[in-house]
Design an enzyme around this catalytic site. Structure first.
Site, PDB file in Angstrom:
ATOM      1  N   HIS A   7       0.848  -1.184   0.000  1.00  0.00           N
ATOM      2  CA  HIS A   7       0.000   0.000   0.000  1.00  0.00           C
ATOM      3  C   HIS A   7       0.886   1.238   0.000  1.00  0.00           C
ATOM      4  CE1 HIS A   7      -2.792   3.087   1.439  1.00  0.00           C
ATOM      5  NE2 HIS A   7      -3.726   2.329   0.919  1.00  0.00           N
TER       6      HIS A   7
ATOM      7  N   ASP B 100     -11.602   1.035  -0.188  1.00  0.00           N
ATOM      8  CA  ASP B 100     -10.641   1.955   0.421  1.00  0.00           C
ATOM      9  C   ASP B 100     -11.318   2.778   1.530  1.00  0.00           C
ATOM     10  OD1 ASP B 100      -8.123   2.936   0.898  1.00  0.00           O
ATOM     11  OD2 ASP B 100      -7.819   3.755  -1.118  1.00  0.00           O
TER      12      ASP B 100
HETATM   13  C1  1WB Z   1      -6.155   9.069   1.698  1.00  0.00           C
HETATM   14  C2  1WB Z   1      -6.210   7.885   0.992  1.00  0.00           C
HETATM   15  C3  1WB Z   1      -5.415   9.149   2.847  1.00  0.00           C
HETATM   16  C4  1WB Z   1      -5.514   6.790   1.441  1.00  0.00           C
HETATM   17  C5  1WB Z   1      -4.719   8.037   3.313  1.00  0.00           C
HETATM   18  O1  1WB Z   1      -4.020   8.151   4.441  1.00  0.00           O
HETATM   19  C6  1WB Z   1      -4.787   6.852   2.585  1.00  0.00           C
HETATM   20  C7  1WB Z   1      -6.889  10.242   1.213  1.00  0.00           C
HETATM   21  C8  1WB Z   1      -3.199   7.147   4.889  1.00  0.00           C
HETATM   22  O2  1WB Z   1      -7.806  10.059   0.402  1.00  0.00           O
HETATM   23  O3  1WB Z   1      -6.566  11.350   1.620  1.00  0.00           O
HETATM   24  C9  1WB Z   1      -5.576   5.543   0.698  1.00  0.00           C
HETATM   25  O4  1WB Z   1      -5.331   4.493   1.275  1.00  0.00           O
HETATM   26  O5  1WB Z   1      -5.840   5.536  -0.484  1.00  0.00           O
HETATM   27 MN    MN Z   2      -5.735   2.890  -0.036  1.00  0.00          MN
END
Ligand code: 1WB
Ligand code: MN
Length: 341
Positions: free
Chosen positions: A179, A302
């Protein structure tokens, strides 16, 4: 759940208060990491990300998450400690918190065995202890794979010091999900502006780079059975696969890349699978299925970074046969993560 298709969401984010508190601590120390831009917002008081209430969503299981799953017919979520995991901590703290997070996730799964399965955390900072925790995650906690949040201290998994982790994943016969976190220090400068550090662009650059390093380094010749999963519609790597393959072959010919047993295209098909997390674009889905085969694409929401309803609508409306849709929604996840519940 009475939906036409079983739905298993494969990249669902979760956290525990102890990790959140440690990330808040990290966020208060200045440093070069581009992750701080987001971590300060999600885990401390910086405005912006705070208003998104991600932390509430991450820490919750039953109040919001399960209800939202019920409401939209999501049968099961593959849960993992969210990015950057334990990878910003010192080695001892990272090992302790990975173990604690795994224990807590095992409790959640024990309470809801038909709704959740888990990907185990580990501390790459200490590869040997990390590998032992991976063993515990599968053999004792009955998890279904592992989550690693890309680089560790700006180093990548092709580095021999991390090979114990790759060896463990291969030996335990469970996939390693890579990830994103923010780009490593040497690559992050131009990604720090305009909100590009995180999910908008930097995350894909980071994991795409990581995946190409793993293929081009030849490390997959050592771990031929390793299965790697990447999210966000394959972080676009397979859109570049023809060019990566062509140019890697040239790089090998002129001695700039190590000789490998397989081509880059062959490694990607043999060792990788992708999920749709956060890319609800029917054309990207169509390309991915055509390019990689329908058996290598898994659905994901997600959560809580993406809303559930549009992720379900996207898949419901995708122009696939029922047979193919059943694979992307659940069948591939059952096979790749060995989900039996
Ligand atoms: C976001 C997306 C933030 C993910 C994250 O923080 C993770 C966001 C760890 O949309 O701001 C993700 O996993 O795609
Ligand atoms: Mn993600």
């Amino acid at each position: 759940m009475a939906g036409k298709f079983r739905k298993i969401a494969t990249e669902e984010a979760w956290s525990i208060p102890e990790v959140a508190k440690e990330l808040q601590k990290v966020s208060r120390h200045p440093g070069p990491s581009a992750d701080l831009l987001l971590v300060r917002g999600v885990y401390d008081s910086e405005p912006g990300y705070g208003s998104m209430k991600f932390l509430d969503g991450l820490l919750d299981v039953e109040e919001r998450r399960l209800k939202e799953m019920d409401q939209h017919g999501v049968d099961m979520a593959v849960m993992a400690l969210t990015a950057p995991g334990v990878q910003m901590f010192d080695a001892d703290t990272a090992c302790e918190l990975a173990t604690l997070a795994n224990d807590r996730l095992a409790e959640v799964i024990r309470k809801h065995p038909t709704r959740f399965v888990g990907l185990g955390s580990m501390a790459p900072q200490s590869p040997k202890r990390g590998a032992l925790e991976m063993e515990r995650a599968i053999n004792q906690l009955k998890f279904n794979g592992f989550m690693i949040n890309s680089h560790t201290n700006s180093e990548y998994l092709d580095n021999p010091k991390y090979w114990p982790l790759l060896e463990a994943a291969e030996a335990l016969d469970r996939p390693l999900y890579i990830h994103p976190r923010a780009a490593s220090d040497g690559m992050s400068a131009p990604l720090r502006d305009y909100g590009m550090d995180a999910a908008m662009w930097g995350y894909g650059v980071e994991v795409g780079t990581h995946a190409v390093r793993i293929m081009a380094s030849g490390v997959l010749d050592r771990f031929p059975k390793l299965k790697i999963v990447i999210g966000h519609m394959g972080e676009a790597v397979h859109f570049w696969l023809w060019r990566i393959t062509f140019m890697n072959s040239r790089a090998q010919t002129i001695g700039r890349a190590p000789k490998t047993q397989l081509t880059m295209d062959e490694y990607f098909r043999r060792n990788f699978a992708i999920t749709t997390s956060g890319v609800e674009d029917p054309l990207a889905l169509e390309y991915s299925i055509k390019k990689l085969g329908v058996d290598n694409v898994m659905w994901a929401i997600d959560y809580p970074y993406q809303p559930t309803a549009p992720a379900v609508t996207f898949m419901d409306e995708a122009p696939l046969s029922d047979e193919d849709k059943a694979k992307v929604y659940a069948g591939n996840a059952e096979r790749i993560f060995r989900i039996t519940s």
